[in-house]
Design an enzyme around this catalytic site. Structure first.
Site, mmCIF file in Angstrom:
data_model
loop_
_atom_site.group_PDB
_atom_site.id
_atom_site.type_symbol
_atom_site.label_atom_id
_atom_site.label_comp_id
_atom_site.label_asym_id
_atom_site.label_seq_id
_atom_site.Cartn_x
_atom_site.Cartn_y
_atom_site.Cartn_z
ATOM 1 N N LYS A 115 0.835 -1.216 0.000
ATOM 2 C CA LYS A 115 0.000 0.000 0.000
ATOM 3 C C LYS A 115 0.866 1.261 0.000
ATOM 4 C CE LYS A 115 -2.233 -0.856 3.859
ATOM 5 N NZ LYS A 115 -1.670 -2.142 4.274
ATOM 6 N N ARG A 159 -9.646 0.953 8.690
ATOM 7 C CA ARG A 159 -9.226 -0.417 9.001
ATOM 8 C C ARG A 159 -10.311 -1.172 9.752
ATOM 9 N NH1 ARG A 159 -3.258 0.592 8.909
ATOM 10 N NH2 ARG A 159 -2.129 -1.302 9.345
ATOM 11 N N ARG A 208 -0.964 -8.681 13.595
ATOM 12 C CA ARG A 208 -1.457 -7.734 12.586
ATOM 13 C C ARG A 208 -2.255 -8.460 11.503
ATOM 14 N NH1 ARG A 208 4.060 -5.135 11.207
ATOM 15 N NH2 ARG A 208 3.012 -3.810 9.697
ATOM 16 N N ARG A 246 11.098 -1.296 11.745
ATOM 17 C CA ARG A 246 9.949 -0.911 12.559
ATOM 18 C C ARG A 246 9.795 -1.883 13.718
ATOM 19 N NH1 ARG A 246 4.843 0.225 8.683
ATOM 20 N NH2 ARG A 246 3.862 -0.859 10.421
ATOM 21 N N ARG A 266 11.947 -5.792 5.681
ATOM 22 C CA ARG A 266 11.722 -4.359 5.459
ATOM 23 C C ARG A 266 12.504 -3.503 6.464
ATOM 24 N NH1 ARG A 266 5.482 -2.475 5.130
ATOM 25 N NH2 ARG A 266 5.442 -2.750 7.383
HETATM 26 P P1 AMP Z 1 0.788 0.696 9.140
HETATM 27 O O1 AMP Z 1 1.958 1.614 9.044
HETATM 28 O O2 AMP Z 1 -0.345 1.094 8.268
HETATM 29 O O3 AMP Z 1 1.179 -0.757 8.983
HETATM 30 O O4 AMP Z 1 0.231 0.823 10.648
HETATM 31 C C1 AMP Z 1 1.047 0.507 11.745
HETATM 32 C C2 AMP Z 1 0.198 0.383 12.998
HETATM 33 O O5 AMP Z 1 -0.465 1.639 13.272
HETATM 34 C C3 AMP Z 1 -0.936 -0.625 12.940
HETATM 35 O O6 AMP Z 1 -0.509 -1.957 13.209
HETATM 36 C C4 AMP Z 1 -1.864 -0.081 14.026
HETATM 37 O O7 AMP Z 1 -1.367 -0.360 15.324
HETATM 38 C C5 AMP Z 1 -1.759 1.417 13.810
HETATM 39 N N1 AMP Z 1 -2.739 1.902 12.818
HETATM 40 C C6 AMP Z 1 -2.480 2.383 11.571
HETATM 41 N N2 AMP Z 1 -3.608 2.727 10.938
HETATM 42 C C7 AMP Z 1 -4.611 2.437 11.809
HETATM 43 C C8 AMP Z 1 -6.025 2.538 11.725
HETATM 44 N N3 AMP Z 1 -6.641 2.997 10.612
HETATM 45 N N4 AMP Z 1 -6.749 2.162 12.804
HETATM 46 C C9 AMP Z 1 -6.156 1.706 13.929
HETATM 47 N N5 AMP Z 1 -4.825 1.564 14.074
HETATM 48 C C10 AMP Z 1 -4.060 1.930 13.015
#
Ligand code: AMP
Length: 216
Positions: A13, A88, A172, A161, A127
């Site tokens: 994404k 999400r 996740r 990360r 990553r």
């Molecule tokens: P990402 O960078 O999109 O993989 O997001 C990393 C982490 O941020 C996720 O595993 C969640 O803990 C939190 N997070 C990101 N976007 C959301 C969302 N829309 N709703 C809730 N938690 C989020």
């Protein structure tokens, strides 16, 4: 153009959002990045968010909705935006829909990047990112042109990360299937869904997205 990018962690994404940003000249609204910035600010709320993110759980709908709504109101979003990692949950999807409807803003499409679980784990485990500018690399799939030097900012420090580890990754994925995958049906029912095979090379995926959205 107002787009949602859907897909499990590691589906590409972020990579595709960056390409769409360049093509359409609209901003990428990544809730993961927004939350990581809140964590970097070092506040008490940030510390609480970090604990949730590191475990692979979702941050509360209220916190994320507020951050996104605020961001969509910024002037650089008037011509559109790409939502990356948001919504999400069905609660978030309904909330953003209501918020956009009040502003007479129509969502153009929700693009789902479909990938298989093993590929996602491989992508996530390899990553890493530049500590200075955040450019994302991969140990085998996307190395910097000069070893140890960021292509974008010439930084020489890199980091993984904290949630890119096997335990958080499994959480996740579990959460993705339980909380986020119902959005596929949600946007299908609204005739907004475009399903794209996310297993190809980034250039191929980019072309498929462009075809599906009828953009150059
Ligand atoms: P990402 O960078 O999109 O993989 O997001 C990393 C982490 O941020 C996720 O595993 C969640 O803990 C939190 N997070 C990101 N976007 C959301 C969302 N829309 N709703 C809730 N938690 C989020």
């Amino acid at each position: 153009m107002r787009l949602i990018l859907l897909g499990p962690p590691g589906s590409g994404k972020g990579t595709q959002a960056e390409r769409l940003v360049l093509k359409k000249n609209i901003p990428q609204l990544s809730t993961g990045n927004m939350l990581r910035s809140a964590v970097s600010a070092g506040t008490e709320v940030g510390q609480h968010i970090k604990t949730i993110m590191d475990s692979g759980d979702l941050v509360s709908d209220d916190v994320v909705n507020a951050a996104v709504f605020d961001r969509i109101d910024q002037p650089d979003c008037v011509n559109g935006f790409i939502l990356d990692g948001y919504p999400r949950t069905l609660v978030q999807a309904a909330a953003v829909e209501e918020m956009l409807a009040k502003k007479n803003i129509i969502l153009d499409a929700a693009v789902e990047l479909s990938v298989d679980d093993n590929a996602m784990v491989e992508r996530i485990e390899g990553r890493y990112a530049c500590s200075s500018c955040g450019e994302v690399y991969h140990e085998t799939l996307k190395k910097p042109r000069i070893r140890g030097v960021c292509d974008k900012c010439r930084g020489v420090n890199f980091k993984h990360r904290p949630d890119d580890n096997a335990k958080a990754m499994s959480r996740r994925l579990q959460i993705y299937y339980k909380e986020t995958s119902p959005l596929i049906g949600y946007y299908y029912a609204k005739k907004k869904l475009k399903i794209i095979d996310g297993m190809g090379e980034p250039d191929t995926v980019e072309k498929e997205i462009a075809n599906a959205l009828h953009i150059q």
